[in-house]
Structure formats: C-alpha cells, structure tokens
Write a protein that holds these residues in place. Structure first.
Motif, PDB file in Angstrom:
ATOM      1  N   ARG A   1       0.814  -1.198   0.000  1.00  0.00           N
ATOM      2  CA  ARG A   1       0.000   0.000   0.000  1.00  0.00           C
ATOM      3  C   ARG A   1       0.860   1.266   0.000  1.00  0.00           C
ATOM      4  NH1 ARG A   1      -5.220  -1.958   1.395  1.00  0.00           N
ATOM      5  NH2 ARG A   1      -5.928   0.096   0.697  1.00  0.00           N
ATOM      6  N   SER A   2       0.186   2.407  -0.125  1.00  0.00           N
ATOM      7  CA  SER A   2       0.882   3.683  -0.292  1.00  0.00           C
ATOM      8  C   SER A   2       1.740   4.064   0.901  1.00  0.00           C
ATOM      9  CB  SER A   2      -0.134   4.794  -0.568  1.00  0.00           C
ATOM     10  OG  SER A   2      -1.059   4.906   0.501  1.00  0.00           O
ATOM     11  N   ASP A   3       1.432   3.551   2.099  1.00  0.00           N
ATOM     12  CA  ASP A   3       2.241   3.902   3.264  1.00  0.00           C
ATOM     13  C   ASP A   3       3.561   3.152   3.303  1.00  0.00           C
ATOM     14  OD1 ASP A   3       1.431   1.352   3.945  1.00  0.00           O
ATOM     15  OD2 ASP A   3       0.430   1.935   5.811  1.00  0.00           O
ATOM     16  N   GLY A   4       3.739   2.149   2.430  1.00  0.00           N
ATOM     17  CA  GLY A   4       4.978   1.379   2.408  1.00  0.00           C
ATOM     18  C   GLY A   4       5.112   0.401   3.554  1.00  0.00           C
ATOM     19  N   GLN A   5       4.097   0.307   4.398  1.00  0.00           N
ATOM     20  CA  GLN A   5       4.156  -0.558   5.575  1.00  0.00           C
ATOM     21  C   GLN A   5       3.078  -1.635   5.597  1.00  0.00           C
ATOM     22  OE1 GLN A   5       4.117   3.043   8.298  1.00  0.00           O
ATOM     23  NE2 GLN A   5       5.642   1.801   9.354  1.00  0.00           N
ATOM     24  N   THR A   6       2.048  -1.473   4.779  1.00  0.00           N
ATOM     25  CA  THR A   6       0.906  -2.384   4.808  1.00  0.00           C
ATOM     26  C   THR A   6       0.844  -3.201   3.519  1.00  0.00           C
ATOM     27  OG1 THR A   6      -0.334  -0.807   6.149  1.00  0.00           O
ATOM     28  CG2 THR A   6      -1.594  -2.547   5.080  1.00  0.00           C
ATOM     29  N   VAL A   7       0.664  -4.513   3.669  1.00  0.00           N
ATOM     30  CA  VAL A   7       0.506  -5.431   2.538  1.00  0.00           C
ATOM     31  C   VAL A   7      -0.886  -6.046   2.606  1.00  0.00           C
ATOM     32  CG1 VAL A   7       1.369  -7.505   1.401  1.00  0.00           C
ATOM     33  CG2 VAL A   7       2.975  -5.941   2.508  1.00  0.00           C
ATOM     34  N   THR A   8      -1.591  -6.036   1.475  1.00  0.00           N
ATOM     35  CA  THR A   8      -2.958  -6.535   1.423  1.00  0.00           C
ATOM     36  C   THR A   8      -3.076  -7.656   0.397  1.00  0.00           C
ATOM     37  OG1 THR A   8      -3.872  -4.378   2.071  1.00  0.00           O
ATOM     38  CG2 THR A   8      -5.363  -5.903   0.945  1.00  0.00           C
ATOM     39  N   ARG A   9      -3.862  -8.649   0.740  1.00  0.00           N
ATOM     40  CA  ARG A   9      -4.101  -9.789  -0.151  1.00  0.00           C
ATOM     41  C   ARG A   9      -5.299  -9.506  -1.047  1.00  0.00           C
ATOM     42  NH1 ARG A   9      -7.272 -14.403  -0.549  1.00  0.00           N
ATOM     43  NH2 ARG A   9      -6.178 -16.271  -1.307  1.00  0.00           N
ATOM     44  N   LEU A  10      -5.149  -9.815  -2.358  1.00  0.00           N
ATOM     45  CA  LEU A  10      -6.247  -9.681  -3.310  1.00  0.00           C
ATOM     46  C   LEU A  10      -6.456 -11.020  -4.004  1.00  0.00           C
ATOM     47  CD1 LEU A  10      -8.297  -7.843  -4.850  1.00  0.00           C
ATOM     48  CD2 LEU A  10      -6.481  -7.470  -6.540  1.00  0.00           C
ATOM     49  N   ASP A  11      -7.662 -11.577  -3.882  1.00  0.00           N
ATOM     50  CA  ASP A  11      -8.017 -12.827  -4.558  1.00  0.00           C
ATOM     51  C   ASP A  11      -8.274 -12.517  -6.034  1.00  0.00           C
ATOM     52  OD1 ASP A  11      -9.636 -14.984  -5.700  1.00  0.00           O
ATOM     53  OD2 ASP A  11      -9.823 -15.726  -3.644  1.00  0.00           O
ATOM     54  N   LEU A  12      -7.485 -13.077  -6.924  1.00  0.00           N
ATOM     55  CA  LEU A  12      -7.591 -12.745  -8.340  1.00  0.00           C
ATOM     56  C   LEU A  12      -8.779 -13.415  -9.028  1.00  0.00           C
ATOM     57  CD1 LEU A  12      -3.829 -12.780  -9.365  1.00  0.00           C
ATOM     58  CD2 LEU A  12      -5.291 -10.806  -8.898  1.00  0.00           C
ATOM     59  N   LYS A  13      -9.373 -14.398  -8.388  1.00  0.00           N
ATOM     60  CA  LYS A  13     -10.541 -15.045  -8.975  1.00  0.00           C
ATOM     61  C   LYS A  13     -11.811 -14.251  -8.704  1.00  0.00           C
ATOM     62  CE  LYS A  13     -12.975 -19.475  -9.236  1.00  0.00           C
ATOM     63  NZ  LYS A  13     -13.025 -20.889  -8.749  1.00  0.00           N
ATOM     64  N   THR A  14     -11.923 -13.734  -7.482  1.00  0.00           N
ATOM     65  CA  THR A  14     -13.139 -13.019  -7.088  1.00  0.00           C
ATOM     66  C   THR A  14     -12.924 -11.516  -6.953  1.00  0.00           C
ATOM     67  OG1 THR A  14     -12.655 -13.274  -4.723  1.00  0.00           O
ATOM     68  CG2 THR A  14     -13.869 -15.063  -5.809  1.00  0.00           C
ATOM     69  N   LEU A  15     -11.646 -11.069  -6.962  1.00  0.00           N
ATOM     70  CA  LEU A  15     -11.272  -9.677  -6.704  1.00  0.00           C
ATOM     71  C   LEU A  15     -11.698  -9.223  -5.312  1.00  0.00           C
ATOM     72  CD1 LEU A  15     -11.895  -7.931 -10.150  1.00  0.00           C
ATOM     73  CD2 LEU A  15      -9.759  -8.825  -9.200  1.00  0.00           C
ATOM     74  N   ALA A  16     -11.822 -10.184  -4.395  1.00  0.00           N
ATOM     75  CA  ALA A  16     -12.132  -9.864  -3.005  1.00  0.00           C
ATOM     76  C   ALA A  16     -10.851  -9.454  -2.281  1.00  0.00           C
ATOM     77  CB  ALA A  16     -12.759 -11.064  -2.311  1.00  0.00           C
ATOM     78  N   ILE A  17     -10.938  -8.388  -1.492  1.00  0.00           N
ATOM     79  CA  ILE A  17      -9.806  -7.916  -0.712  1.00  0.00           C
ATOM     80  C   ILE A  17      -9.744  -8.719   0.576  1.00  0.00           C
ATOM     81  CG2 ILE A  17      -8.793  -5.938   0.470  1.00  0.00           C
ATOM     82  CD1 ILE A  17     -10.263  -4.149  -1.548  1.00  0.00           C
ATOM     83  N   GLY A  18      -8.576  -9.306   0.846  1.00  0.00           N
ATOM     84  CA  GLY A  18      -8.420 -10.160   2.013  1.00  0.00           C
ATOM     85  C   GLY A  18      -7.661  -9.491   3.140  1.00  0.00           C
ATOM     86  N   ALA A  19      -6.897 -10.290   3.860  1.00  0.00           N
ATOM     87  CA  ALA A  19      -6.190  -9.828   5.056  1.00  0.00           C
ATOM     88  C   ALA A  19      -5.108  -8.810   4.708  1.00  0.00           C
ATOM     89  CB  ALA A  19      -5.572 -11.020   5.778  1.00  0.00           C
ATOM     90  N   SER A  20      -4.833  -7.951   5.676  1.00  0.00           N
ATOM     91  CA  SER A  20      -3.728  -6.992   5.558  1.00  0.00           C
ATOM     92  C   SER A  20      -2.746  -7.216   6.698  1.00  0.00           C
ATOM     93  CB  SER A  20      -4.243  -5.547   5.596  1.00  0.00           C
ATOM     94  OG  SER A  20      -4.929  -5.214   4.411  1.00  0.00           O
ATOM     95  N   TYR A  21      -1.489  -6.921   6.428  1.00  0.00           N
ATOM     96  CA  TYR A  21      -0.419  -7.067   7.410  1.00  0.00           C
ATOM     97  C   TYR A  21       0.367  -5.756   7.438  1.00  0.00           C
ATOM     98  CZ  TYR A  21      -1.515 -11.951   6.346  1.00  0.00           C
ATOM     99  OH  TYR A  21      -2.161 -13.141   6.126  1.00  0.00           O
TER     100      TYR A  21
ATOM    101  N   VAL B   1       9.300   1.091   6.589  1.00  0.00           N
ATOM    102  CA  VAL B   1       8.761   1.462   5.279  1.00  0.00           C
ATOM    103  C   VAL B   1       9.523   0.722   4.188  1.00  0.00           C
ATOM    104  CG1 VAL B   1       8.299   3.390   3.711  1.00  0.00           C
ATOM    105  CG2 VAL B   1       8.159   3.728   6.191  1.00  0.00           C
ATOM    106  N   PHE B   2       8.790   0.216   3.180  1.00  0.00           N
ATOM    107  CA  PHE B   2       9.414  -0.552   2.109  1.00  0.00           C
ATOM    108  C   PHE B   2       8.908  -0.085   0.746  1.00  0.00           C
ATOM    109  CE2 PHE B   2       9.440  -3.258   5.866  1.00  0.00           C
ATOM    110  CZ  PHE B   2      10.796  -3.590   5.925  1.00  0.00           C
ATOM    111  N   THR B   3       9.705  -0.384  -0.280  1.00  0.00           N
ATOM    112  CA  THR B   3       9.362   0.044  -1.634  1.00  0.00           C
ATOM    113  C   THR B   3       8.950  -1.115  -2.532  1.00  0.00           C
ATOM    114  OG1 THR B   3      11.701  -0.089  -2.280  1.00  0.00           O
ATOM    115  CG2 THR B   3      10.887   2.048  -1.513  1.00  0.00           C
ATOM    116  N   GLY B   4       9.156  -2.356  -2.100  1.00  0.00           N
ATOM    117  CA  GLY B   4       8.803  -3.494  -2.938  1.00  0.00           C
ATOM    118  C   GLY B   4       8.710  -4.766  -2.118  1.00  0.00           C
ATOM    119  N   LEU B   5       8.195  -5.826  -2.739  1.00  0.00           N
ATOM    120  CA  LEU B   5       8.087  -7.101  -2.042  1.00  0.00           C
ATOM    121  C   LEU B   5       8.298  -8.254  -3.006  1.00  0.00           C
ATOM    122  CD1 LEU B   5       5.069  -8.701  -2.508  1.00  0.00           C
ATOM    123  CD2 LEU B   5       4.308  -6.637  -1.364  1.00  0.00           C
ATOM    124  N   ASP B   6       8.643  -9.415  -2.437  1.00  0.00           N
ATOM    125  CA  ASP B   6       8.817 -10.655  -3.184  1.00  0.00           C
ATOM    126  C   ASP B   6       8.057 -11.752  -2.450  1.00  0.00           C
ATOM    127  OD1 ASP B   6      11.142 -10.157  -5.343  1.00  0.00           O
ATOM    128  OD2 ASP B   6      11.627  -9.063  -3.516  1.00  0.00           O
TER     129      ASP B   6
END
Length: 217
Positions: free
Chosen positions: A58-78, A83-88
């Motif tokens: 997310r825009s704050d660089g601290q929050t990661v959110t799960r998105l189900d690509l089949k339903t486009l439902a927004i899931g859990a956030s961590y 602050v980070f600029t990318g993830l793997d």
C-alpha cells in the motif's frame, strides 16, 4: 486472464472525492473493467506462484494486502514497523519478503555501501532505509523486520528450505567484498554467510538446480 493497472480516479461524479491512482482490473477475455476504490496509491504488486493471489504494497509502504484474483475480493492486511518500496513472494507461499533493494538499473547505480534513506520514500516523515528487510509469515500472520550490514542488492529464496537469500556488497581494506547471506525467517537467524572477493550484484537461481549465479551490479 486479468490485467492489473493503476489508473487516475474517475472523479467525484463516479464516487471518488479526492484525486489519486486506483487499481483497475481488466478481464482480458470479456474486456470488462472493474475499479477497486479501496486500493488507492499502491507502491508494488506481486503475484503468488499459483497465480491465484496478488500481494499489494500500500501507499504507506508498511501495509501489505491480499487480493483474490478469482473473485477480486480484498483479504487480510499485514502491517510492518518499517517502510518498504517493494516485495517478493516465496514460491511455497509461506513468506513475503519486503525490502528496498534496487529494481531498476538507475536505482542500482545509485547504491552505495552505506545504509540510509531511499530517495523519494514518503510516509509522514518516515523514510525507507536501504538496509531494512521485512518478513511476513503467511501461515501464522506474524511479521518482523531486521537490518542488513549494507544495502541489500538482491534477494532470492533457497531451493531446499524456507530460507531467504540476500546479497550485499561492502569494502574491506579498499577491496570489494560480496556477501551472500542465508536467513531462516522462522528462527530469525542467519544460518550461513558466503563471502566473495568481488562486488555484489544480481543473484539468479538456475532452474531445477541447487546452484545460483551472481554477477556484479
């Protein structure tokens, strides 16, 4: 079958009170577009190995959110405390690895041996540090952050274990020294350090093998 892109918010007439970039999902089979108004100003998108999930920084660089690509439902956030600029995403799906490693040639050229703020990171006065690394355990929901001695240049995942592999570069008596570190996220311990008399750089695993190649940045 989906194309994800950040697009300008449609405006107040479409229900958006403030300008910004929102996530649009286009179904490549039907051509239909769907805007996800709750996903504004994303920094990074990464996909699970099975193609079923998108992980959104997310825009704050601290929050990661799960998105189900089949339903486009927004899931859990961590949420992490740095602050980070990318993830793997680990291929096994167990861990997410967040870092501020360079992802373009221009960013790689700007890297030094020293820790410090990544230019352009903006989070209410907090800056992303090149030496910070974050880990999210998707099995337990736990997360933690640690620091490397020098800026991480590349990250990978062990072929044999749920270990993270990080590369950084430093100088010893004026000579370049590359370090490859194997980090166990479960115990939060560095299990092995491999040092090479050369500059650190990109680390590329050889498919179907326990070997990897590293080239200077």
């Amino acid at each position: 079958r989906l194309l994800l892109a950040m697009v300008p918010a449609p405006g107040p007439g479409k229900g958006f009170a403030a300008p910004g970039l929102v996530l649009l999902a286009r179904d490549l089979q039907t051509g239909l577009d769907q805007i996800l108004p709750d996903l504004v100003g994303l920094r990074w998108i990464e996909f699970s190995a099975d193609g079923q999930t998108a992980w959104l920084l997310r825009s704050d660089g601290q929050t990661v959110t799960r998105l189900d690509l089949k339903t486009l439902a927004i899931g859990a956030s961590y949420t992490l405390d740095s602050v980070f600029t990318g993830l793997d995403v680990m291929a096994s799906g167990r861990y997410l690895l967040l870092s501020n490693r360079p992802r373009t040639q221009l960013e790689a050229q700007a890297i030094t041996d020293h820790c410090g703020a990544v230019s352009g990171a903006d989070n209410r006065g907090k800056e992303a540090d090149r030496c910070h690394v974050g880990v999210i355990d998707l099995k337990t929901g736990a997360s933690h952050t640690f620091a490397t001695p020098a800026p991480a240049l590349d990250v990978a995942f062990s072929a044999a274990h749920d270990e993270l592999v990080l590369v950084w570069s430093s100088h010893l008596d004026g000579q370049p020294r590359a370090t490859v570190a194997f980090y166990d996220p479960a115990s939060q311990i560095t299990t092995e350090l491999v040092e090479i008399d050369n500059c650190g750089g990109a680390l590329q695993r050889i498919p179907g093998s326990s070997l990897a190649l590293m080239a200077p940045a």
